[in-house]
Design a protein around this motif. Sequence first.
Motif, PDB file in Angstrom:
ATOM      1  N   ALA A  22       0.838  -1.205   0.000  1.00 44.63           N
ATOM      2  CA  ALA A  22       0.000   0.000   0.000  1.00 44.63           C
ATOM      3  C   ALA A  22       0.874   1.257   0.000  1.00 44.63           C
ATOM      4  N   ASN A  23       1.898   1.282   0.824  1.00 44.91           N
ATOM      5  CA  ASN A  23       2.792   2.442   0.880  1.00 44.91           C
ATOM      6  C   ASN A  23       3.511   2.657  -0.450  1.00 44.91           C
ATOM      7  N   TRP A  24       4.026   1.586  -1.033  1.00 45.36           N
ATOM      8  CA  TRP A  24       4.754   1.697  -2.298  1.00 45.36           C
ATOM      9  C   TRP A  24       3.862   2.290  -3.393  1.00 45.36           C
ATOM     10  N   LEU A  25       2.654   1.785  -3.514  1.00 46.19           N
ATOM     11  CA  LEU A  25       1.770   2.232  -4.586  1.00 46.19           C
ATOM     12  C   LEU A  25       1.068   3.557  -4.273  1.00 46.19           C
ATOM     13  N   ALA A  26       1.196   4.046  -3.040  1.00 47.09           N
ATOM     14  CA  ALA A  26       0.643   5.350  -2.666  1.00 47.09           C
ATOM     15  C   ALA A  26       1.698   6.453  -2.743  1.00 47.09           C
ATOM     16  N   SER A  27       2.950   6.080  -2.914  1.00 48.53           N
ATOM     17  CA  SER A  27       4.039   7.061  -2.913  1.00 48.53           C
ATOM     18  C   SER A  27       4.043   7.893  -4.191  1.00 48.53           C
ATOM     19  N   PRO A  28       4.094   9.225  -4.038  1.00 50.71           N
ATOM     20  CA  PRO A  28       4.182  10.067  -5.232  1.00 50.71           C
ATOM     21  C   PRO A  28       5.503   9.793  -5.956  1.00 50.71           C
ATOM     22  N   GLY A  29       5.447   9.790  -7.257  1.00 50.45           N
ATOM     23  CA  GLY A  29       6.668   9.630  -8.033  1.00 50.45           C
ATOM     24  C   GLY A  29       7.146   8.207  -8.215  1.00 50.45           C
ATOM     25  N   THR A  30       6.330   7.217  -7.864  1.00 51.06           N
ATOM     26  CA  THR A  30       6.751   5.845  -8.129  1.00 51.06           C
ATOM     27  C   THR A  30       6.938   5.686  -9.634  1.00 51.06           C
ATOM     28  N   PRO A  31       7.927   4.903 -10.036  1.00 48.84           N
ATOM     29  CA  PRO A  31       8.200   4.786 -11.470  1.00 48.84           C
ATOM     30  C   PRO A  31       7.116   3.983 -12.189  1.00 48.84           C
ATOM     31  N   ILE A  32       6.906   4.294 -13.454  1.00 53.46           N
ATOM     32  CA  ILE A  32       5.993   3.476 -14.249  1.00 53.46           C
ATOM     33  C   ILE A  32       6.697   2.183 -14.625  1.00 53.46           C
ATOM     34  N   GLU A  33       7.926   2.316 -15.126  1.00 52.66           N
ATOM     35  CA  GLU A  33       8.711   1.121 -15.470  1.00 52.66           C
ATOM     36  C   GLU A  33       9.140   0.437 -14.182  1.00 52.66           C
ATOM     37  N   GLY A  34       8.839  -0.832 -14.058  1.00 48.26           N
ATOM     38  CA  GLY A  34       9.223  -1.590 -12.874  1.00 48.26           C
ATOM     39  C   GLY A  34       8.340  -1.364 -11.671  1.00 48.26           C
ATOM     40  N   LEU A  35       7.195  -0.724 -11.852  1.00 46.21           N
ATOM     41  CA  LEU A  35       6.294  -0.414 -10.746  1.00 46.21           C
ATOM     42  C   LEU A  35       5.926  -1.655  -9.937  1.00 46.21           C
ATOM     43  N   LEU A  36       5.708  -2.766 -10.624  1.00 43.87           N
ATOM     44  CA  LEU A  36       5.223  -3.971  -9.940  1.00 43.87           C
ATOM     45  C   LEU A  36       6.286  -5.057  -9.774  1.00 43.87           C
ATOM     46  N   THR A  37       7.535  -4.780 -10.107  1.00 46.33           N
ATOM     47  CA  THR A  37       8.559  -5.830 -10.054  1.00 46.33           C
ATOM     48  C   THR A  37       8.804  -6.365  -8.647  1.00 46.33           C
ATOM     49  N   GLN A  38       8.556  -5.558  -7.638  1.00 43.82           N
ATOM     50  CA  GLN A  38       8.794  -6.015  -6.266  1.00 43.82           C
ATOM     51  C   GLN A  38       7.532  -6.519  -5.560  1.00 43.82           C
ATOM     52  N   LEU A  39       6.415  -6.592  -6.300  1.00 48.50           N
ATOM     53  CA  LEU A  39       5.153  -7.025  -5.703  1.00 48.50           C
ATOM     54  C   LEU A  39       4.675  -8.322  -6.355  1.00 48.50           C
ATOM     55  N   PRO A  40       4.337  -9.333  -5.553  1.00 50.58           N
ATOM     56  CA  PRO A  40       3.793 -10.552  -6.147  1.00 50.58           C
ATOM     57  C   PRO A  40       2.352 -10.324  -6.624  1.00 50.58           C
ATOM     58  N   PHE A  41       2.098 -10.674  -7.894  1.00 47.48           N
ATOM     59  CA  PHE A  41       0.761 -10.475  -8.456  1.00 47.48           C
ATOM     60  C   PHE A  41       0.492 -11.531  -9.510  1.00 47.48           C
ATOM     61  N   ARG A  42      -0.772 -11.605  -9.888  1.00 45.29           N
ATOM     62  CA  ARG A  42      -1.226 -12.438 -11.006  1.00 45.29           C
ATOM     63  C   ARG A  42      -2.028 -11.549 -11.937  1.00 45.29           C
ATOM     64  N   ARG A  43      -2.285 -12.057 -13.112  1.00 42.55           N
ATOM     65  CA  ARG A  43      -3.129 -11.341 -14.068  1.00 42.55           C
ATOM     66  C   ARG A  43      -4.569 -11.811 -13.892  1.00 42.55           C
ATOM     67  N   GLY A  44      -5.485 -10.855 -13.845  1.00 41.25           N
ATOM     68  CA  GLY A  44      -6.894 -11.195 -13.767  1.00 41.25           C
ATOM     69  C   GLY A  44      -7.323 -11.922 -15.029  1.00 41.25           C
ATOM     70  N   PRO A  45      -8.185 -12.931 -14.899  1.00 43.26           N
ATOM     71  CA  PRO A  45      -8.577 -13.732 -16.058  1.00 43.26           C
ATOM     72  C   PRO A  45      -9.437 -12.992 -17.087  1.00 43.26           C
ATOM     73  N   ALA A  46     -10.132 -11.930 -16.682  1.00 39.85           N
ATOM     74  CA  ALA A  46     -11.037 -11.234 -17.611  1.00 39.85           C
ATOM     75  C   ALA A  46     -10.395 -10.006 -18.262  1.00 39.85           C
ATOM     76  N   THR A  47      -9.607  -9.236 -17.496  1.00 45.51           N
ATOM     77  CA  THR A  47      -9.071  -7.977 -18.015  1.00 45.51           C
ATOM     78  C   THR A  47      -7.563  -7.985 -18.204  1.00 45.51           C
ATOM     79  N   GLY A  48      -6.884  -8.935 -17.588  1.00 50.31           N
ATOM     80  CA  GLY A  48      -5.422  -8.942 -17.637  1.00 50.31           C
ATOM     81  C   GLY A  48      -4.793  -7.938 -16.696  1.00 50.31           C
ATOM     82  N   SER A  49      -5.602  -7.201 -15.928  1.00 54.77           N
ATOM     83  CA  SER A  49      -5.081  -6.253 -14.939  1.00 54.77           C
ATOM     84  C   SER A  49      -4.435  -7.019 -13.796  1.00 54.77           C
ATOM     85  N   THR A  50      -3.531  -6.354 -13.082  1.00 53.91           N
ATOM     86  CA  THR A  50      -2.844  -7.027 -11.991  1.00 53.91           C
ATOM     87  C   THR A  50      -3.748  -7.174 -10.770  1.00 53.91           C
ATOM     88  N   VAL A  51      -3.648  -8.325 -10.145  1.00 50.37           N
ATOM     89  CA  VAL A  51      -4.339  -8.632  -8.899  1.00 50.37           C
ATOM     90  C   VAL A  51      -3.240  -9.006  -7.908  1.00 50.37           C
TER      91      VAL A  51
END
Length: 184
Positions: A98-127
């Motif tokens: 929550a802190n990482w994704l709420a921080s101003p200025g987080t990079p677009i490139e590599g934004l999710l590299t340090q967070l474990p996630f999967r792709r949603g089956p309907a939209t492909g968005s990160t979960v």
Amino acid sequence: MEITGSLDAQRFSPQAPSQEDIDEYRRLSAEQAAGVGVVSTVWRGRDYAATVTAFVPVSYDPPTMLVSLYEGSRIAEAVAESGQWALTLLTENQRRQANWLASPGTPIEGLLTQLPFRRGPATGSTVLEGGLAYFEVITTAVHEAATHLLVVGNVVSMGSEAVVRAGLSPLLHYAGDYRAIKPQ
């Protein structure tokens, strides 16, 4: 029973609030505990994600969600333009995410590299992995409201990956900080 006496009120014009009015509104509205989630989307081949506390299950039939996003943010533009998004509800153990994704200025490139996630089956968005629940949503309306976009959509996929256990708490935001529900 009506209580006599007057309320301690600060009156102001909603069309031209002063900075003092805005600060007081922010302080008083923070007295409401809110769930913490992450809204995400894929737009122009990139992942976008941000921490949010302003989301509402609008209707059960059909399942409909609303999220409020600051109009000037990257996530608001990406969600509005992509037309689809996911919302992951966080547990108390996901404060770091929550802190990482709420921080101003987080990079677009590599934004999710340090967070474990999967792709949603309907939209492909990160979960985010380990969230209490997730909802994938197809946008049906976007409304401008002051400095924010209210994005409404139909839920097309949902689920939970959290391991339910005694003492598991949702992550809450209250009085400017993250909190958890204390078991009785």
